[in-house]
Design an enzyme around this catalytic site. Structure first.
Site, PDB file in Angstrom:
ATOM      1  N   GLU A 166       1.171  -1.453  -0.087  1.00 58.03           N
ATOM      2  CA  GLU A 166      -0.057   0.106   0.070  1.00 58.03           C
ATOM      3  C   GLU A 166       0.667   1.458  -0.150  1.00 58.03           C
ATOM      4  O   GLU A 166       2.188   1.361   0.082  1.00 58.03           O
ATOM      5  CB  GLU A 166      -0.768   0.106   1.212  1.00 58.03           C
ATOM      6  CG  GLU A 166      -2.203   1.374   1.556  1.00 58.03           C
ATOM      7  CD  GLU A 166      -2.678   0.989   0.862  1.00 58.03           C
ATOM      8  OE1 GLU A 166      -2.506   1.972  -0.902  1.00 58.03           O
ATOM      9  OE2 GLU A 166      -4.426   0.888   0.558  1.00 58.03           O
ATOM     10  N   ASP A 167       0.713   2.790  -0.399  1.00 55.30           N
ATOM     11  CA  ASP A 167       1.454   3.743  -0.527  1.00 55.30           C
ATOM     12  C   ASP A 167       0.943   4.506   0.887  1.00 55.30           C
ATOM     13  O   ASP A 167       1.868   5.186   1.078  1.00 55.30           O
ATOM     14  CB  ASP A 167       0.750   4.336  -1.806  1.00 55.30           C
ATOM     15  CG  ASP A 167      -0.410   5.060  -1.693  1.00 55.30           C
ATOM     16  OD1 ASP A 167      -1.037   4.006  -1.106  1.00 55.30           O
ATOM     17  OD2 ASP A 167      -1.242   5.573  -3.023  1.00 55.30           O
ATOM     18  N   ASP A 172      -4.241   6.524   6.286  1.00 53.47           N
ATOM     19  CA  ASP A 172      -4.650   7.352   6.837  1.00 53.47           C
ATOM     20  C   ASP A 172      -5.375   6.976   8.235  1.00 53.47           C
ATOM     21  O   ASP A 172      -4.458   6.343   9.775  1.00 53.47           O
ATOM     22  CB  ASP A 172      -5.476   7.875   5.928  1.00 53.47           C
ATOM     23  CG  ASP A 172      -5.949   9.137   6.232  1.00 53.47           C
ATOM     24  OD1 ASP A 172      -6.275   9.735   7.485  1.00 53.47           O
ATOM     25  OD2 ASP A 172      -5.617  10.614   5.083  1.00 53.47           O
ATOM     26  N   PHE A 201      -1.861  16.786   3.610  1.00 54.14           N
ATOM     27  CA  PHE A 201      -2.045  15.807   2.692  1.00 54.14           C
ATOM     28  C   PHE A 201      -1.352  15.712   1.313  1.00 54.14           C
ATOM     29  O   PHE A 201      -0.732  16.667   0.777  1.00 54.14           O
ATOM     30  CB  PHE A 201      -3.516  16.580   1.295  1.00 54.14           C
ATOM     31  CG  PHE A 201      -4.531  15.545   0.593  1.00 54.14           C
ATOM     32  CD1 PHE A 201      -4.942  14.536   1.398  1.00 54.14           C
ATOM     33  CD2 PHE A 201      -3.818  15.073  -0.657  1.00 54.14           C
ATOM     34  CE1 PHE A 201      -5.708  13.181   0.552  1.00 54.14           C
ATOM     35  CE2 PHE A 201      -4.256  15.105  -0.797  1.00 54.14           C
ATOM     36  CZ  PHE A 201      -5.551  13.633  -1.122  1.00 54.14           C
ATOM     37  N   ARG A 260       0.431  12.780  -9.643  1.00 52.18           N
ATOM     38  CA  ARG A 260       0.580  11.222  -9.538  1.00 52.18           C
ATOM     39  C   ARG A 260       2.822  11.775 -10.901  1.00 52.18           C
ATOM     40  O   ARG A 260       3.709  10.496 -10.465  1.00 52.18           O
ATOM     41  CB  ARG A 260       0.202  10.115 -10.627  1.00 52.18           C
ATOM     42  CG  ARG A 260      -0.466  10.072  -9.576  1.00 52.18           C
ATOM     43  CD  ARG A 260      -1.578   8.362 -10.026  1.00 52.18           C
ATOM     44  NE  ARG A 260      -3.073   7.850  -9.542  1.00 52.18           N
ATOM     45  CZ  ARG A 260      -3.249   7.591  -8.555  1.00 52.18           C
ATOM     46  NH1 ARG A 260      -2.380   7.526  -7.904  1.00 52.18           N
ATOM     47  NH2 ARG A 260      -4.543   7.603  -8.532  1.00 52.18           N
TER      48      ARG A 260
END
Length: 220
Positions: free
Chosen positions: A134-135, A138, A187, A200
């Site tokens: 997973e990147d 949160d 963020f 991206r």
């Protein structure tokens, strides 16, 4: 397994000025700072790869990439794992790959609803050692929902590696087995992390500013 270790980026960390790095001009006005240059990210991934390869030792596993944001981390991590495996004199085992896509964000907020796409038949994961790549994590609820879903198909084992874990008061308390960086409750975009499919193509991990959130907000 190696003890849980990761790099903590403090709330006071200011990062680096944008003009110290090569930033695409079309994003200049929409970013605050560079939080993590891509070189530091690559070095951290190399260590994660070594830890993972050593933990699996001679056990085959399936690396399950969480798209879209995880694709770059997934590719770089697998390259480093394969490099380590080629150069070690210890027993090794095959690594297979698969892909899944999750949807839980609307603009910069988690919707709390999980949409799962990708694998046609999750039953193919039964009896396998799974490494979910997973990147960013949160609140942790999306990953917990995915883990609950996967357990229904009886994999042999499931571990999670996340390049980033966000330090947020909304966290469920979930922690992955492997973490690259713990980051502030901001963020972040870049290194394939997006804001409504933008950013991206940014190599470094940066903090998006309010202008960027407005500019690239999802249009109804």
């Amino acid at each position: 397994m190696h003890p849980c270790k990761y790099i903590v980026i403090s709330d006071e960390e200011e990062g680096y000025p944008l003009d110290a790095f090569c930033i695409p001009r079309h994003y200049d006005a929409f970013l605050e700072r560079v939080l993590l240059p891509c070189g530091i990210i690559h070095d951290r991934i190399e260590r994660l790869a070594r830890d993972i390869a050593q933990d699996y030792y001679d056990q085959p596993f399936t690396a399950l990439c969480v798209l879209k944001g995880g694709y770059k981390f997934f590719a770089d991590l697998l390259d480093k794992i394969k490099q380590y495996v080629r150069n070690t004199g210890e027993p090794t085992a095959p690594i297979s790959v698969d892909f899944i896509r999750l949807k839980s964000y609307e603009n910069d907020q988690s919707s709390g609803k999980l949409k799962v796409m990708g694998i046609d038949n999750l039953k193919t994961l039964a009896g396998k050692n799974l490494l979910i790549v997973e990147d960013i994590i949160d609140t942790g609820r999306t990953m917990q929902n995915l883990l609950d879903l996967l357990q229904e198909f009886k994999p042999k084992s499931v571990k999670v590696v996340s390049l980033f874990v966000k330090r947020t008061p909304k966290s469920s308390g979930y922690r992955p087995d492997y973490t690259g960086f713990e980051v502030p409750n901001k963020f972040i975009v870049g290194y394939a992390l997006d804001y409504n499919e933008y950013f991206r193509d940014l190599n470094h991990v940066c903090i998006i500013n309010e202008n960027g959130k407005v500019k690239y907000a999802k249009k109804c």
